[in-house]
Structures are given as C-alpha cells and as structure tokens.
Design an enzyme around this catalytic site. Structure first.
Site, PDB file in Angstrom:
ATOM      1  N   HIS A   1      39.446  81.340  52.723  1.00 47.09           N
ATOM      2  CA  HIS A   1      38.719  80.538  51.735  1.00 47.09           C
ATOM      3  C   HIS A   1      37.661  81.304  50.938  1.00 47.09           C
ATOM      4  O   HIS A   1      37.066  80.771  50.010  1.00 47.09           O
ATOM      5  CB  HIS A   1      38.031  79.342  52.414  1.00 47.09           C
ATOM      6  CG  HIS A   1      36.777  79.729  53.142  1.00 47.09           C
ATOM      7  ND1 HIS A   1      36.790  80.206  54.418  1.00 47.09           N
ATOM      8  CD2 HIS A   1      35.479  79.720  52.749  1.00 47.09           C
ATOM      9  CE1 HIS A   1      35.562  80.475  54.790  1.00 47.09           C
ATOM     10  NE2 HIS A   1      34.737  80.202  53.794  1.00 47.09           N
TER      11      HIS A   1
HETATM   12  C1  UD1 Z   1      30.949  77.341  51.137  1.00 43.30           C
HETATM   13  C2  UD1 Z   1      29.976  78.515  51.328  1.00 43.30           C
HETATM   14  C3  UD1 Z   1      30.599  79.560  52.253  1.00 43.30           C
HETATM   15  C4  UD1 Z   1      31.085  78.935  53.544  1.00 43.30           C
HETATM   16  C5  UD1 Z   1      32.021  77.767  53.211  1.00 43.30           C
HETATM   17  C6  UD1 Z   1      32.513  77.066  54.453  1.00 43.30           C
HETATM   18  C7  UD1 Z   1      28.542  78.950  49.365  1.00 43.30           C
HETATM   19  C8  UD1 Z   1      28.305  79.863  48.223  1.00 43.30           C
HETATM   20  N1  UD1 Z   1      29.684  79.182  50.051  1.00 43.30           N
HETATM   21  O1  UD1 Z   1      32.102  77.831  50.471  1.00 43.30           O
HETATM   22  O2  UD1 Z   1      29.623  80.530  52.569  1.00 43.30           O
HETATM   23  O3  UD1 Z   1      31.764  79.904  54.307  1.00 43.30           O
HETATM   24  O4  UD1 Z   1      31.306  76.824  52.397  1.00 43.30           O
HETATM   25  O5  UD1 Z   1      33.625  76.249  54.139  1.00 43.30           O
HETATM   26  O6  UD1 Z   1      27.728  78.102  49.633  1.00 43.30           O
HETATM   27  N2  UD1 Z   1      35.795  71.291  47.898  1.00 43.30           N
HETATM   28  C9  UD1 Z   1      36.438  70.089  48.126  1.00 43.30           C
HETATM   29  N3  UD1 Z   1      35.919  69.251  49.075  1.00 43.30           N
HETATM   30  C10 UD1 Z   1      34.786  69.543  49.770  1.00 43.30           C
HETATM   31  C11 UD1 Z   1      34.136  70.759  49.492  1.00 43.30           C
HETATM   32  C12 UD1 Z   1      34.647  71.630  48.577  1.00 43.30           C
HETATM   33  O7  UD1 Z   1      37.463  69.779  47.542  1.00 43.30           O
HETATM   34  O8  UD1 Z   1      34.375  68.734  50.615  1.00 43.30           O
HETATM   35  C13 UD1 Z   1      36.391  72.237  46.915  1.00 43.30           C
HETATM   36  C14 UD1 Z   1      35.904  72.072  45.505  1.00 43.30           C
HETATM   37  O9  UD1 Z   1      36.966  72.329  44.671  1.00 43.30           O
HETATM   38  C15 UD1 Z   1      34.876  73.200  45.372  1.00 43.30           C
HETATM   39  C16 UD1 Z   1      35.460  74.267  46.264  1.00 43.30           C
HETATM   40  O10 UD1 Z   1      36.090  73.551  47.334  1.00 43.30           O
HETATM   41  O11 UD1 Z   1      34.741  73.605  44.054  1.00 43.30           O
HETATM   42  C17 UD1 Z   1      34.459  75.211  46.834  1.00 43.30           C
HETATM   43  O12 UD1 Z   1      33.410  74.530  47.529  1.00 43.30           O
HETATM   44  P1  UD1 Z   1      31.932  75.153  47.603  1.00 43.30           P
HETATM   45  O13 UD1 Z   1      31.034  74.232  48.305  1.00 43.30           O
HETATM   46  O14 UD1 Z   1      31.522  75.632  46.254  1.00 43.30           O
HETATM   47  O15 UD1 Z   1      32.115  76.484  48.459  1.00 43.30           O
HETATM   48  P2  UD1 Z   1      33.064  76.841  49.686  1.00 43.30           P
HETATM   49  O16 UD1 Z   1      34.184  77.654  49.176  1.00 43.30           O
HETATM   50  O17 UD1 Z   1      33.400  75.664  50.525  1.00 43.30           O
END
Ligand code: UD1
Length: 388
Positions: free
Chosen positions: A233
């Site tokens: 991820h």
């Molecule tokens: C975040 C953390 C990372 C951690 C990870 C654990 C930052 C910069 N990164 O990354 O350090 O290892 O969490 O999982 O804070 N999304 C959904 N549903 C959700 C959450 C996210 O669909 O409940 C999707 C969305 O499209 C979003 C993407 O995942 O744009 C990324 O989510 P985001 O919170 O930006 O960062 P993670 O990749 O989850």
C-alpha cells in the site's frame, strides 16, 4: 479549583511557560490526555497504551477520520475494545495539505475546549503530524509514541511526518535503541526514552484472542505454511505504474499460493494501471478485502513467507519467525534485516522472484522490540515526570 488551574494555564500560555513545567505544576497525579488516532496502524498502537493510561488518567480520544471504511477503522475499535472516540473529525481522504490542514483546525479546537495536560500522537501518519503541530503551538506537551524511527528517504511522506513530529515533541518514546540513536544524531536528547515497542504489547495481548476468535484460516481454507501473505500500500509503490507492474509480474510469475488483502488505495491504482485483470486471472493470487487485526495476526503467524511494504508487518513477521520480503529500498526496522529475517528487494522483479523462491533464514533472533511492557513503561515515565 478547576477554574484556578485553568486560569493559571492561560497565564502560563500568555507568558510562554515551558509546557513540561506546567505539566508538573498543574496535574498532581491524574493527567488529562487527548489522544489522536486516524489510520489503521494507529488503532493497534493506541489500544494497549490507552488501556494503560485509563487505569489512572482521563483520556479524550480523537479519531481524525483519515481512515473511514468499516474494515479500515470501526472493526479495529470493536476487536481491540478501544473505547469509542469522543470525537471524530471526519476529515476523510484528500491531498496531504488538505487532509493535514483539516485535521489541524479540528484538533486545535478540541485542545482549546479540553485543555489537556498532554497530547498523545502515534507513529508517522498525517494524523500524527497534525496532532504534533496543533498541540505544540498551543504550548501543550506532546508525547510521541514510536519516536525516532528513520528511513532516511524523504520521498516518503511518513519520513517528513516523523522528522517534524519528533522535532516538536516533549516526550519521545522510542521503540528501539536504534531509534534513540537516530534522535541523538539529530541533536534530540531531552525527553527521549527507550520504552520498547507498543505493537509488541498489542501482539502479546491479542494473540490468544486471535487464536480463539479468528476463523480466517478455515474461511479461506488455508493450511499452516502453505501460502504467502502479501500486503502492498505504500505510495512509493502504488503511485508508480512501473513499480506496480514489476511487482505484479513477479507475484504472478512465482506461481505460489498468495493471499492478498487489498488496501483501498492499492485497488484504486491497480484499476487505474489496468493490472487488476492480470492479478485476478493469474490463478495463484487470492484478492480479499482488508482484514481485521485478529485475522491479520492469524494469517501472519501461519504464512510460509510474508511479502510486504508495510512497517508494522515487518516486525510482526519477525515476532512470528516468518521470513519477510520487504518491497522497499530501506526500512526503519533495521534490526529485522541485521538479524537476517527480513530482506529488502525494492520493486525489482528479479529480486522479488528470487526472494520468494530462496529466502529461508534460520539465524538467531533477539528481543529488539521489548517484552510487551512498552505501554506500562510509557505511563510510569510520565507519572515519574509529574511527581519530580
Ligand atoms: C496511511 C499513512 C501510512 C500508513 C497507512 C496505513 C499517511 C501519509 N500515510 O496511508 O503511513 O502506513 O495509512 O494504512 O498518513 N481510502 C479508502 N478508505 C479508507 C481510507 C483510505 O478508500 O478508509 C483510500 C482513499 O482512496 C485514499 C487512499 O486510500 O485516498 C489513501 O489513504 P490515506 O489516508 O491518504 O493514506 P494511506 O495510504 O492509507
């Protein structure tokens, strides 16, 4: 009494009194804590710490809403019996700036309302950074759990979050000796403590429960050491179509039985790059929805090998003595590599294929990550600090 203490506090803020000194003078024995969580690994880290803190102190739990899907958030609160958040800021996904800015506004408001003695932040996500900035600008002590980790790769948003949070934290609770050393090299010495890793506390506290409650092995019809567990991820991998193509090709080529719980971000990019069809047609990969912590523990424990780009999963693999293949160029958990149980392969096709086929460590392990008492150590340090 309450009114007087708060009045003193306002006076201190106006006169720039050191937050650590204020912590000692105001709190007596009981602390009022605001804890900030928002993303999946933070729920795991906060579970044992929150339990330890709530024995003697008052905690106000804030969920920033960075993760919001049921299987990325609520299920962790239910399984780990974390109290319901007192406030959910509901910031959701977005650019780093938008997400962090919305959190900052929300957290600042809560700190002003709650007037905590200390704010707890965890790990290295955007929620960590927002908590650190909001609290320190209001001259409230910041306790950073999992301080001092470094990948020395500033392409990672997490590395920027860690550096910034550590610079402005009052208490830096380090999971490893190497984390203490990293901070020392940056001139951060005050308030630094080696406590052990709270993720090991969580593993020890929840392993037995996982054994009893998780049905994932039966549900997926899996046998011990008969599959590879894959997690993927990190932005460095997901946001690059070249990296994702290499990884997918390697996984398909190796023909091993692979279980792959797919993070929503990864799913989005696999679709965008047109790689989803290749994965699902391959026959050796089973793509499943993100899974709960207890299910993850079981899948990790029984895997033949783990292929990952996560931080926490590398340590969990080490804990269960499962060979770990890390699809990154560097790691914050250097001890796992030094001991020979983790190999860094980046997003390189050949290296991934070879490691899946040949990487079979059997070297001695050490207790680098503590003995499950990190949360207790954190509480004791703070209580000593208040009384001193
Ligand atoms: C975040 C953390 C990372 C951690 C990870 C654990 C930052 C910069 N990164 O990354 O350090 O290892 O969490 O999982 O804070 N999304 C959904 N549903 C959700 C959450 C996210 O669909 O409940 C999707 C969305 O499209 C979003 C993407 O995942 O744009 C990324 O989510 P985001 O919170 O930006 O960062 P993670 O990749 O989850």
């Amino acid at each position: 009494m309450w009114f007087l203490t708060r009045l003193c506090r306002l006076f201190d803020i106006k006169n720039q009194v050191d937050p650590k000194r204020r912590l000692k003078r105001e709190t007596g024995v009981m602390m009022k804590i605001v804890s900030i969580v928002g993303a999946r690994p933070q729920f795991v880290k906060a579970a044992p710490v929150s339990k330890a803190l709530r024995r003697r102190h008052h905690e106000f739990l804030v969920h920033t809403g960075q993760h919001y899907d049921e299987e990325m958030s609520q299920i962790f609160f239910d399984e780990l019996e974390i109290p319901r958040p007192d406030m959910n800021l509901g910031v959701g996904s977005g650019s780093h700036a938008r997400q962090t800015a919305d959190m900052l506004v929300g957290i600042e408001k809560i700190i002003n309302q709650q007037q905590p003695d200390i704010v707890f932040i965890y790990g290295d996500t955007n929620s960590t950074l927002a908590g650190a900035i909001a609290a320190s600008k209001l001259q409230v002590c910041v306790a950073h759990v999992e301080a001092g980790l470094r990948s020395y790769n500033r392409m990672m948003p997490e590395e920027i979050n860690r550096i910034m949070a550590d610079k402005i934290s009052t208490f830096l609770f380090c999971p490893t000796k190497s984390a203490v050393g990293n901070l020392g090299r940056e001139g951060i010495i005050d308030g630094v403590y080696h406590t052990g890793d709270v993720m090991i506390d969580a593993l020890l506290q929840f392993s037995e429960l996982a054994q009893k409650r998780s049905a994932i092995m039966d549900k997926l019809n899996l046998k011990d050491k008969d599959y590879i567990l894959l997690t993927l991820h990190r932005a460095q991998n997901t946001d690059s179509s070249a990296n994702m193509t290499n990884i997918v090709n390697a996984l398909v080529h190796c023909k091993k039985n692979i279980i792959f719980p797919v993070h929503p971000r990864t799913k989005k990019y696999l679709d965008e790059y047109g790689l989803m069809g290749k994965l699902s047609d391959a026959g050796n990969l089973r793509l499943i929805a993100p899974i709960s912590y207890l299910d993850m523990i079981m899948l990790e424990k029984h895997a033949e090998k783990i292929v990952t780009d996560s931080g926490g999963v590398q340590k969990e693999a080490y804990f269960f003595k499962v060979p770990c293949i890390t699809m990154r160029g560097e790691t914050e958990w250097v001890e796992t590599v030094q001991d020979g149980w983790n190999i860094l392969v980046g997003a390189d096709y050949e290296s991934i294929v070879m490691a899946i086929r040949d990487f079979n460590p059997s070297t001695e392990q050490h207790q680098h990550y503590g003995d499950g008492t990190a949360s207790h150590n954190i509480c004791s340090i703070l209580e000593k600090e208040i009384k001193s």
